[in-house]
Design a protein around this motif. Sequence first.
Motif, PDB file in Angstrom:
ATOM      1  N   ALA A   3     -22.249 -81.235 -60.515  1.00 34.13           N
ATOM      2  CA  ALA A   3     -21.926 -80.817 -61.872  1.00 34.13           C
ATOM      3  C   ALA A   3     -21.419 -82.020 -62.659  1.00 34.13           C
ATOM      4  N   LYS A   4     -21.620 -81.962 -63.942  1.00 29.71           N
ATOM      5  CA  LYS A   4     -21.202 -83.050 -64.821  1.00 29.71           C
ATOM      6  C   LYS A   4     -20.165 -82.536 -65.816  1.00 29.71           C
ATOM      7  N   THR A   5     -19.432 -83.460 -66.387  1.00 31.63           N
ATOM      8  CA  THR A   5     -18.505 -83.144 -67.460  1.00 31.63           C
ATOM      9  C   THR A   5     -18.864 -84.012 -68.654  1.00 31.63           C
ATOM     10  N   LEU A   6     -19.032 -83.361 -69.808  1.00 28.51           N
ATOM     11  CA  LEU A   6     -19.245 -84.091 -71.056  1.00 28.51           C
ATOM     12  C   LEU A   6     -17.883 -84.277 -71.705  1.00 28.51           C
ATOM     13  N   ILE A   7     -17.593 -85.490 -72.091  1.00 30.55           N
ATOM     14  CA  ILE A   7     -16.387 -85.766 -72.850  1.00 30.55           C
ATOM     15  C   ILE A   7     -16.850 -86.251 -74.219  1.00 30.55           C
ATOM     16  N   VAL A   8     -16.443 -85.512 -75.235  1.00 32.24           N
ATOM     17  CA  VAL A   8     -16.872 -85.798 -76.598  1.00 32.24           C
ATOM     18  C   VAL A   8     -15.643 -86.223 -77.383  1.00 32.24           C
ATOM     19  N   PHE A   9     -15.707 -87.391 -78.006  1.00 32.51           N
ATOM     20  CA  PHE A   9     -14.591 -87.792 -78.852  1.00 32.51           C
ATOM     21  C   PHE A   9     -15.104 -88.018 -80.253  1.00 32.51           C
ATOM     22  N   PHE A  10     -14.290 -87.583 -81.240  1.00 34.90           N
ATOM     23  CA  PHE A  10     -14.761 -87.614 -82.621  1.00 34.90           C
ATOM     24  C   PHE A  10     -13.595 -87.530 -83.587  1.00 34.90           C
ATOM     25  N   ASN A  11     -13.910 -87.838 -84.838  1.00 33.83           N
ATOM     26  CA  ASN A  11     -12.969 -87.676 -85.939  1.00 33.83           C
ATOM     27  C   ASN A  11     -13.553 -86.667 -86.918  1.00 33.83           C
TER      28      ASN A  11
END
Length: 107
Positions: A3-11
Motif C-alpha cells: 500500500a502507498k500513502t500520498l502526502i499532498v502539501f499545498f497553500n
Amino acid sequence: MSAKTLIVFFNLKSTTHEGDYLEWARNADLPTVRGLSSVKAFDVFKGISMFGSDKSSPWQYFEVIQINSEQDFLVDIGTTEMQNIVAQFQAFTEDAHFIVTENIIAA
C-alpha cells in the motif's frame, strides 16, 4: 505491491477564504475521499510552524491519503463525483504537490 500513502502539501489561493475551504474539506472532500473503496484513511492537517522555531510552515495544509492500490485509486478518482471534488480542490488551492510514499518498514 505494498500500500502507498500520498502526502499532498499545498497553500490556499489568495482569493480563497479559509473558512470556505475548511467547510468544503469537512463536508465534501473528507467524506467523499474516505468513502472510496481504494482509500484506507484520509486526513487533512494544517501547518502551524517549523518544529523548534516560531517560523511559519511553508505549506498551509497537508493531506495524508493511505491507499490500498494505486490502480484502484486511479479508477476511483476518474469518476464524475471525484472529478468534481478535484475541480473544487483546484479552485481553492495552488501549488499542490502530490508525493507518493511507502512505509520503509512495511515495504
